[in-house]
Design a protein around this motif. Structure first.
Motif, PDB file in Angstrom:
ATOM      1  N   GLY A 126       0.810  -1.219   0.000  1.00  0.00           N
ATOM      2  CA  GLY A 126       0.000   0.000   0.000  1.00  0.00           C
ATOM      3  C   GLY A 126       0.838   1.260   0.000  1.00  0.00           C
ATOM      4  O   GLY A 126       0.401   2.307  -0.481  1.00  0.00           O
ATOM      5  N   GLY A 127       2.049   1.179   0.513  1.00  0.00           N
ATOM      6  CA  GLY A 127       2.924   2.346   0.559  1.00  0.00           C
ATOM      7  C   GLY A 127       3.559   2.703  -0.764  1.00  0.00           C
ATOM      8  O   GLY A 127       3.940   3.852  -0.984  1.00  0.00           O
ATOM      9  N   VAL A 128       3.683   1.727  -1.665  1.00  0.00           N
ATOM     10  CA  VAL A 128       4.364   2.011  -2.936  1.00  0.00           C
ATOM     11  C   VAL A 128       3.452   1.909  -4.161  1.00  0.00           C
ATOM     12  O   VAL A 128       3.752   2.499  -5.193  1.00  0.00           O
ATOM     13  N   ALA A 129       2.366   1.169  -4.057  1.00  0.00           N
ATOM     14  CA  ALA A 129       1.498   0.952  -5.217  1.00  0.00           C
ATOM     15  C   ALA A 129       0.621   2.170  -5.483  1.00  0.00           C
ATOM     16  O   ALA A 129       0.058   2.762  -4.566  1.00  0.00           O
ATOM     17  N   LEU A 130       0.511   2.515  -6.751  1.00  0.00           N
ATOM     18  CA  LEU A 130      -0.353   3.613  -7.165  1.00  0.00           C
ATOM     19  C   LEU A 130      -1.357   3.107  -8.198  1.00  0.00           C
ATOM     20  O   LEU A 130      -1.024   2.277  -9.034  1.00  0.00           O
ATOM     21  N   THR A 131      -2.566   3.652  -8.149  1.00  0.00           N
ATOM     22  CA  THR A 131      -3.574   3.307  -9.147  1.00  0.00           C
ATOM     23  C   THR A 131      -3.218   3.989 -10.460  1.00  0.00           C
ATOM     24  O   THR A 131      -2.276   4.786 -10.530  1.00  0.00           O
ATOM     25  N   LYS A 132      -4.004   3.732 -11.493  1.00  0.00           N
ATOM     26  CA  LYS A 132      -3.739   4.351 -12.805  1.00  0.00           C
ATOM     27  C   LYS A 132      -3.855   5.869 -12.752  1.00  0.00           C
ATOM     28  O   LYS A 132      -3.237   6.557 -13.553  1.00  0.00           O
ATOM     29  N   ASP A 133      -4.635   6.388 -11.799  1.00  0.00           N
ATOM     30  CA  ASP A 133      -4.720   7.843 -11.657  1.00  0.00           C
ATOM     31  C   ASP A 133      -3.850   8.358 -10.504  1.00  0.00           C
ATOM     32  O   ASP A 133      -4.123   9.383  -9.898  1.00  0.00           O
ATOM     33  N   ASP A 134      -2.752   7.609 -10.249  1.00  0.00           N
ATOM     34  CA  ASP A 134      -1.704   7.991  -9.283  1.00  0.00           C
ATOM     35  C   ASP A 134      -2.193   8.219  -7.861  1.00  0.00           C
ATOM     36  O   ASP A 134      -1.712   9.104  -7.161  1.00  0.00           O
ATOM     37  N   LYS A 135      -3.114   7.392  -7.394  1.00  0.00           N
ATOM     38  CA  LYS A 135      -3.576   7.470  -6.014  1.00  0.00           C
ATOM     39  C   LYS A 135      -3.136   6.217  -5.267  1.00  0.00           C
ATOM     40  O   LYS A 135      -2.992   5.155  -5.852  1.00  0.00           O
ATOM     41  N   ARG A 136      -2.898   6.372  -3.969  1.00  0.00           N
ATOM     42  CA  ARG A 136      -2.549   5.231  -3.121  1.00  0.00           C
ATOM     43  C   ARG A 136      -3.740   4.295  -3.016  1.00  0.00           C
ATOM     44  O   ARG A 136      -4.889   4.717  -3.096  1.00  0.00           O
ATOM     45  N   THR A 137      -3.442   3.016  -2.799  1.00  0.00           N
ATOM     46  CA  THR A 137      -4.498   2.022  -2.662  1.00  0.00           C
ATOM     47  C   THR A 137      -4.130   1.020  -1.580  1.00  0.00           C
ATOM     48  O   THR A 137      -2.954   0.863  -1.260  1.00  0.00           O
ATOM     49  N   ASN A 138      -5.114   0.388  -1.002  1.00  0.00           N
ATOM     50  CA  ASN A 138      -4.866  -0.674  -0.028  1.00  0.00           C
ATOM     51  C   ASN A 138      -4.795  -2.003  -0.762  1.00  0.00           C
ATOM     52  O   ASN A 138      -5.694  -2.324  -1.541  1.00  0.00           O
ATOM     53  N   LEU A 139      -3.739  -2.752  -0.521  1.00  0.00           N
ATOM     54  CA  LEU A 139      -3.553  -4.049  -1.166  1.00  0.00           C
ATOM     55  C   LEU A 139      -3.229  -5.107  -0.124  1.00  0.00           C
ATOM     56  O   LEU A 139      -2.620  -4.808   0.901  1.00  0.00           O
ATOM     57  N   ASP A 140      -3.608  -6.337  -0.422  1.00  0.00           N
ATOM     58  CA  ASP A 140      -3.169  -7.478   0.376  1.00  0.00           C
ATOM     59  C   ASP A 140      -1.788  -7.858  -0.144  1.00  0.00           C
ATOM     60  O   ASP A 140      -1.654  -8.518  -1.172  1.00  0.00           O
ATOM     61  N   GLY A 141      -0.767  -7.409   0.553  1.00  0.00           N
ATOM     62  CA  GLY A 141       0.606  -7.631   0.104  1.00  0.00           C
ATOM     63  C   GLY A 141       0.989  -9.092  -0.026  1.00  0.00           C
ATOM     64  O   GLY A 141       1.888  -9.440  -0.795  1.00  0.00           O
ATOM     65  N   TRP A 142       0.302  -9.974   0.719  1.00  0.00           N
ATOM     66  CA  TRP A 142       0.586 -11.411   0.623  1.00  0.00           C
ATOM     67  C   TRP A 142       0.288 -11.934  -0.777  1.00  0.00           C
ATOM     68  O   TRP A 142       0.824 -12.957  -1.189  1.00  0.00           O
ATOM     69  N   LYS A 143      -0.550 -11.250  -1.525  1.00  0.00           N
ATOM     70  CA  LYS A 143      -0.893 -11.667  -2.889  1.00  0.00           C
ATOM     71  C   LYS A 143       0.067 -11.110  -3.936  1.00  0.00           C
ATOM     72  O   LYS A 143       0.108 -11.606  -5.054  1.00  0.00           O
ATOM     73  N   TYR A 144       0.832 -10.088  -3.602  1.00  0.00           N
ATOM     74  CA  TYR A 144       1.648  -9.402  -4.598  1.00  0.00           C
ATOM     75  C   TYR A 144       3.151  -9.621  -4.481  1.00  0.00           C
ATOM     76  O   TYR A 144       3.852  -9.638  -5.486  1.00  0.00           O
ATOM     77  N   TRP A 145       3.669  -9.750  -3.265  1.00  0.00           N
ATOM     78  CA  TRP A 145       5.119  -9.800  -3.088  1.00  0.00           C
ATOM     79  C   TRP A 145       5.714 -11.169  -3.401  1.00  0.00           C
ATOM     80  O   TRP A 145       5.138 -12.194  -3.086  1.00  0.00           O
ATOM     81  N   HIS A 146       6.886 -11.126  -3.999  1.00  0.00           N
ATOM     82  CA  HIS A 146       7.729 -12.303  -4.207  1.00  0.00           C
ATOM     83  C   HIS A 146       9.028 -12.035  -3.462  1.00  0.00           C
ATOM     84  O   HIS A 146       9.456 -10.884  -3.340  1.00  0.00           O
ATOM     85  N   ILE A 147       9.641 -13.110  -2.979  1.00  0.00           N
ATOM     86  CA  ILE A 147      10.876 -12.949  -2.204  1.00  0.00           C
ATOM     87  C   ILE A 147      11.969 -13.856  -2.743  1.00  0.00           C
ATOM     88  O   ILE A 147      11.699 -14.866  -3.392  1.00  0.00           O
ATOM     89  N   ARG A 148      13.199 -13.445  -2.472  1.00  0.00           N
ATOM     90  CA  ARG A 148      14.354 -14.296  -2.755  1.00  0.00           C
ATOM     91  C   ARG A 148      15.273 -14.185  -1.541  1.00  0.00           C
ATOM     92  O   ARG A 148      15.827 -13.124  -1.266  1.00  0.00           O
ATOM     93  N   ARG A 149      15.376 -15.298  -0.827  1.00  0.00           N
ATOM     94  CA  ARG A 149      16.215 -15.322   0.367  1.00  0.00           C
ATOM     95  C   ARG A 149      17.691 -15.237  -0.012  1.00  0.00           C
ATOM     96  O   ARG A 149      18.073 -15.623  -1.112  1.00  0.00           O
ATOM     97  N   PRO A 150      18.517 -14.782   0.936  1.00  0.00           N
ATOM     98  CA  PRO A 150      19.958 -14.742   0.656  1.00  0.00           C
ATOM     99  C   PRO A 150      20.463 -16.127   0.252  1.00  0.00           C
ATOM    100  O   PRO A 150      20.021 -17.132   0.787  1.00  0.00           O
ATOM    101  N   GLU A 151      21.329 -16.165  -0.698  1.00  0.00           N
ATOM    102  CA  GLU A 151      21.956 -17.393  -1.201  1.00  0.00           C
ATOM    103  C   GLU A 151      20.995 -18.328  -1.927  1.00  0.00           C
ATOM    104  O   GLU A 151      21.302 -19.486  -2.141  1.00  0.00           O
TER     105      GLU A 151
END
Length: 138
Positions: free
Chosen positions: A101-126
């Motif tokens: 929610g802190g970085v995502a913007l809608t098409k008209d450049d407004k902040r939005t609430n998102l379920d980050g568990w659905k969007y983020w991908h991770i890569r652990r060290p090594e």
């Protein structure tokens, strides 16, 4: 490298693990390794010599240095886990949803609430592969 697996435990077992923690930074895996007297370093080190901490929530622990990546509305956002926090594009967050929610913007450049568990991908060290954070959640 140690392979991680998800296991189901009942609430009483969970409570005993929590009671055996020596610090808030110690993960359940580290507690069990200590209690079962398994030698060697756990996959997600709790506190490194430099004092860095992992991030943990909802049964998921991400070690310090884990890379973060999210695509939303045609834009890729990146960050890293640093000392128990999500550092994304110069700001500190405490959860995947707060970071999304802190970085995502809608098409008209407004902040939005998102379920980050659905969007983020991770890569652990090594590790070479990116994985969806949702795949780690209980």
């Amino acid at each position: 490298m140690t392979e991680l697996r998800t296991i189901e435990i009942d609430f009483d077992v969970h409570k005993r693990i929590e009671l055996a923690r020596q610090s808030f930074a110690e993960t359940p895996n580290t507690v069990l390794r200590r209690l079962l007297q398994i030698e060697g370093q756990a996959h997600a080190t709790q506190v490194t010599p430099s004092g860095s901490r992992p991030w943990a929530s909802k049964g998921v622990t991400l070690p310090h240095g884990t890379e973060l990546r999210m695509e939303y509305n045609g834009r890729v956002h990146t960050g890293i886990i640093q000392n128990g926090a999500w550092m994304v594009e110069g700001d500190r967050y405490t959860s995947p949803s707060a970071a999304a929610g802190g970085v995502a913007l809608t098409k008209d450049d407004k902040r939005t609430n998102l379920d980050g568990w659905k969007y983020w991908h991770i890569r652990r060290p090594e590790e070479a592969k990116w994985i969806a954070i949702s795949s780690l959640r209980r």
